[in-house]
Design a protein around this motif. Structure first.
Motif, PDB file in Angstrom:
ATOM      1  N   MET A 132       1.062  -1.382  -0.067  1.00  0.00           N
ATOM      2  CA  MET A 132      -0.005   0.080  -0.432  1.00  0.00           C
ATOM      3  C   MET A 132       1.156   1.563  -0.192  1.00  0.00           C
ATOM      4  O   MET A 132       0.459   2.024  -0.029  1.00  0.00           O
ATOM      5  CB  MET A 132      -0.959  -0.489   1.044  1.00  0.00           C
ATOM      6  N   ASP A 133       1.613   1.119  -0.334  1.00  0.00           N
ATOM      7  CA  ASP A 133       2.921   1.870   0.322  1.00  0.00           C
ATOM      8  C   ASP A 133       2.533   3.195   0.852  1.00  0.00           C
ATOM      9  O   ASP A 133       2.469   4.486   0.888  1.00  0.00           O
ATOM     10  CB  ASP A 133       3.262   3.170  -1.004  1.00  0.00           C
ATOM     11  N   ILE A 134       2.750   2.791   2.374  1.00  0.00           N
ATOM     12  CA  ILE A 134       2.529   3.306   3.930  1.00  0.00           C
ATOM     13  C   ILE A 134       3.527   3.155   4.652  1.00  0.00           C
ATOM     14  O   ILE A 134       3.937   1.739   3.923  1.00  0.00           O
ATOM     15  CB  ILE A 134       0.937   3.542   3.736  1.00  0.00           C
ATOM     16  N   PRO A 135       3.749   3.413   5.881  1.00  0.00           N
ATOM     17  CA  PRO A 135       4.478   3.320   6.819  1.00  0.00           C
ATOM     18  C   PRO A 135       4.150   1.932   7.335  1.00  0.00           C
ATOM     19  O   PRO A 135       2.683   1.991   7.782  1.00  0.00           O
ATOM     20  CB  PRO A 135       4.406   4.010   8.023  1.00  0.00           C
ATOM     21  N   GLU A 136       4.331   1.147   8.233  1.00  0.00           N
ATOM     22  CA  GLU A 136       3.921  -0.176   9.146  1.00  0.00           C
ATOM     23  C   GLU A 136       2.706   0.524  10.608  1.00  0.00           C
ATOM     24  O   GLU A 136       2.040  -0.389  10.557  1.00  0.00           O
ATOM     25  CB  GLU A 136       5.209  -0.685   9.250  1.00  0.00           C
ATOM     26  N   GLY A 137       3.732   2.009  10.926  1.00  0.00           N
ATOM     27  CA  GLY A 137       2.649   2.247  12.167  1.00  0.00           C
ATOM     28  C   GLY A 137       1.486   1.782  11.550  1.00  0.00           C
ATOM     29  O   GLY A 137       0.227   2.034  12.296  1.00  0.00           O
ATOM     30  N   THR A 138       1.221   2.721  10.427  1.00  0.00           N
ATOM     31  CA  THR A 138      -0.556   3.204   9.888  1.00  0.00           C
ATOM     32  C   THR A 138      -0.694   1.937   9.564  1.00  0.00           C
ATOM     33  O   THR A 138      -1.961   1.357  10.095  1.00  0.00           O
ATOM     34  CB  THR A 138       0.488   3.896   8.507  1.00  0.00           C
ATOM     35  N   VAL A 139      -0.203   0.634   9.109  1.00  0.00           N
ATOM     36  CA  VAL A 139      -1.310  -0.411   8.697  1.00  0.00           C
ATOM     37  C   VAL A 139      -1.554  -0.972  10.312  1.00  0.00           C
ATOM     38  O   VAL A 139      -2.932  -1.341  10.393  1.00  0.00           O
ATOM     39  CB  VAL A 139       0.054  -1.428   8.343  1.00  0.00           C
ATOM     40  N   SER A 140      -0.547  -0.901  11.306  1.00  0.00           N
ATOM     41  CA  SER A 140      -0.738  -1.532  12.847  1.00  0.00           C
ATOM     42  C   SER A 140      -2.260  -0.366  13.382  1.00  0.00           C
ATOM     43  O   SER A 140      -3.258  -1.609  13.527  1.00  0.00           O
ATOM     44  CB  SER A 140       0.391  -1.140  13.395  1.00  0.00           C
ATOM     45  N   THR A 141      -1.898   0.770  13.154  1.00  0.00           N
ATOM     46  CA  THR A 141      -2.990   1.224  13.350  1.00  0.00           C
ATOM     47  C   THR A 141      -4.255   1.362  12.965  1.00  0.00           C
ATOM     48  O   THR A 141      -5.457   1.056  13.214  1.00  0.00           O
ATOM     49  CB  THR A 141      -2.368   2.973  13.891  1.00  0.00           C
ATOM     50  N   LYS A 144      -8.130  -0.699  14.163  1.00  0.00           N
ATOM     51  CA  LYS A 144      -9.209   0.296  14.398  1.00  0.00           C
ATOM     52  C   LYS A 144      -9.935  -0.222  13.479  1.00  0.00           C
ATOM     53  O   LYS A 144     -11.392  -0.145  13.862  1.00  0.00           O
ATOM     54  CB  LYS A 144      -8.796   1.932  13.699  1.00  0.00           C
ATOM     55  N   ALA A 145      -9.483  -1.075  12.437  1.00  0.00           N
ATOM     56  CA  ALA A 145     -10.838  -1.591  11.531  1.00  0.00           C
ATOM     57  C   ALA A 145     -11.185  -2.580  12.674  1.00  0.00           C
ATOM     58  O   ALA A 145     -12.322  -3.295  12.469  1.00  0.00           O
ATOM     59  CB  ALA A 145     -10.266  -2.522  10.466  1.00  0.00           C
ATOM     60  N   LEU A 146     -10.349  -4.004  13.296  1.00  0.00           N
ATOM     61  CA  LEU A 146     -11.401  -4.741  14.502  1.00  0.00           C
ATOM     62  C   LEU A 146     -12.521  -4.215  15.366  1.00  0.00           C
ATOM     63  O   LEU A 146     -12.517  -4.975  15.474  1.00  0.00           O
ATOM     64  CB  LEU A 146      -9.534  -5.604  14.496  1.00  0.00           C
ATOM     65  N   GLU A 147     -11.604  -3.339  15.565  1.00  0.00           N
ATOM     66  CA  GLU A 147     -12.465  -2.252  16.855  1.00  0.00           C
ATOM     67  C   GLU A 147     -13.718  -2.090  15.913  1.00  0.00           C
ATOM     68  O   GLU A 147     -15.640  -2.903  16.843  1.00  0.00           O
ATOM     69  CB  GLU A 147     -11.993  -1.576  17.425  1.00  0.00           C
ATOM     70  N   ILE A 148     -13.689  -1.594  15.357  1.00  0.00           N
ATOM     71  CA  ILE A 148     -15.088  -1.263  13.798  1.00  0.00           C
ATOM     72  C   ILE A 148     -15.880  -2.573  14.548  1.00  0.00           C
ATOM     73  O   ILE A 148     -16.805  -2.341  14.355  1.00  0.00           O
ATOM     74  CB  ILE A 148     -14.247  -0.456  13.104  1.00  0.00           C
ATOM     75  N   LEU A 149     -15.206  -3.448  13.735  1.00  0.00           N
ATOM     76  CA  LEU A 149     -15.664  -4.993  12.441  1.00  0.00           C
ATOM     77  C   LEU A 149     -16.408  -5.845  14.221  1.00  0.00           C
ATOM     78  O   LEU A 149     -17.495  -6.252  14.284  1.00  0.00           O
ATOM     79  CB  LEU A 149     -15.062  -5.727  12.518  1.00  0.00           C
ATOM     80  N   LYS A 150     -15.707  -5.264  15.282  1.00  0.00           N
ATOM     81  CA  LYS A 150     -16.112  -6.081  16.893  1.00  0.00           C
ATOM     82  C   LYS A 150     -17.370  -5.870  17.828  1.00  0.00           C
ATOM     83  O   LYS A 150     -18.749  -6.200  17.511  1.00  0.00           O
ATOM     84  CB  LYS A 150     -15.282  -6.108  17.719  1.00  0.00           C
ATOM     85  N   VAL A 151     -17.027  -4.276  17.122  1.00  0.00           N
ATOM     86  CA  VAL A 151     -18.643  -3.209  17.496  1.00  0.00           C
ATOM     87  C   VAL A 151     -20.126  -4.174  16.508  1.00  0.00           C
ATOM     88  O   VAL A 151     -21.131  -4.201  17.329  1.00  0.00           O
ATOM     89  CB  VAL A 151     -18.412  -1.663  17.783  1.00  0.00           C
ATOM     90  N   GLU A 152     -19.556  -3.876  15.533  1.00  0.00           N
ATOM     91  CA  GLU A 152     -20.682  -4.201  14.606  1.00  0.00           C
ATOM     92  C   GLU A 152     -21.277  -5.790  14.073  1.00  0.00           C
ATOM     93  O   GLU A 152     -22.669  -5.756  13.964  1.00  0.00           O
ATOM     94  CB  GLU A 152     -20.270  -3.779  13.178  1.00  0.00           C
ATOM     95  N   VAL A 153     -20.475  -6.382  14.589  1.00  0.00           N
ATOM     96  CA  VAL A 153     -20.680  -8.120  14.819  1.00  0.00           C
ATOM     97  C   VAL A 153     -21.456  -8.327  15.578  1.00  0.00           C
ATOM     98  O   VAL A 153     -21.874  -8.468  15.768  1.00  0.00           O
ATOM     99  CB  VAL A 153     -19.496  -8.823  14.028  1.00  0.00           C
ATOM    100  N   SER A 154     -21.339  -7.114  16.782  1.00  0.00           N
ATOM    101  CA  SER A 154     -22.092  -8.151  18.205  1.00  0.00           C
ATOM    102  C   SER A 154     -23.433  -7.113  18.333  1.00  0.00           C
ATOM    103  O   SER A 154     -23.724  -7.196  19.152  1.00  0.00           O
ATOM    104  CB  SER A 154     -20.815  -7.453  19.687  1.00  0.00           C
TER     105      SER A 154
END
Length: 158
Positions: free
Chosen positions: A134-143, A147-157
């Motif tokens: 994606m040509d972005i820093p590793e820290g950005t990928v991690s963040t 964030k995406a997993l937190e959103i998915l957790k809330v959405e699915v629950s």
């Protein structure tokens, strides 16, 4: 002097070993079986046709994935010109009701977060590989992954 590109047999061997991963990445972007297969076919062809342009053979996986992502984005751009209709695929990957909620939640993620999840969990890429693709820093990928997993957790629950 190092060898530039990759030979035909090594390329075919790589594609054979990674075709399922390539399809999962394409499906994560396009969410359509036929379009995903078309994107993989075109990416494989483009990679083969330009395999001598690859500077470092060790980056073959990243290089082909970038070609695939560009092909998916081209298909998405072309689809926006057509009549936009939201249609769920007739053949679900899993009849399980939970997977339907997960797919819906994935579709509702912002594009930049969805792309990270597709590469990391459907494509099986590491944080470093995803950052490179994606040509972005590793820290950005991690963040973005957190964030995406937190959103998915809330959405699915819900």
């Amino acid at each position: 002097m190092f060898k530039k590109g990759i030979d035909k047999d090594d390329y075919i061997s790589f594609i054979t070993e990674n075709k399922e991963m390539l399809y999962r990445v394409a499906y994560g972007y396009l969410r359509d079986e036929t379009k995903s297969l078309d994107a993989v076919d075109e990416a494989v062809y483009q990679g083969y046709a330009h395999r001598h342009d690859l500077r470092e053979p060790k980056y073959l996986k990243t290089w082909v994935t970038r070609i695939l992502i560009n092909e998916c984005l081209k298909i998405i751009r072309n689809a926006k010109r057509e009549l936009n209709m939201e249609v769920l695929p007739e053949e679900s990957l899993s009849p399980d009701e939970n997977s339907m909620y997960l797919r819906h939640a994935l579709n509702n993620l912002p594009e930049e977060l969805r792309r990270i999840i597709v590469l990391r969990y459907f494509g099986g890429y590491t944080i470093a590989e995803t950052a490179n693709i994606m040509d972005i820093p590793e820290g950005t990928v991690s963040t973005r992954t957190r964030k995406a997993l937190e959103i998915l957790k809330v959405e699915v629950s819900e």
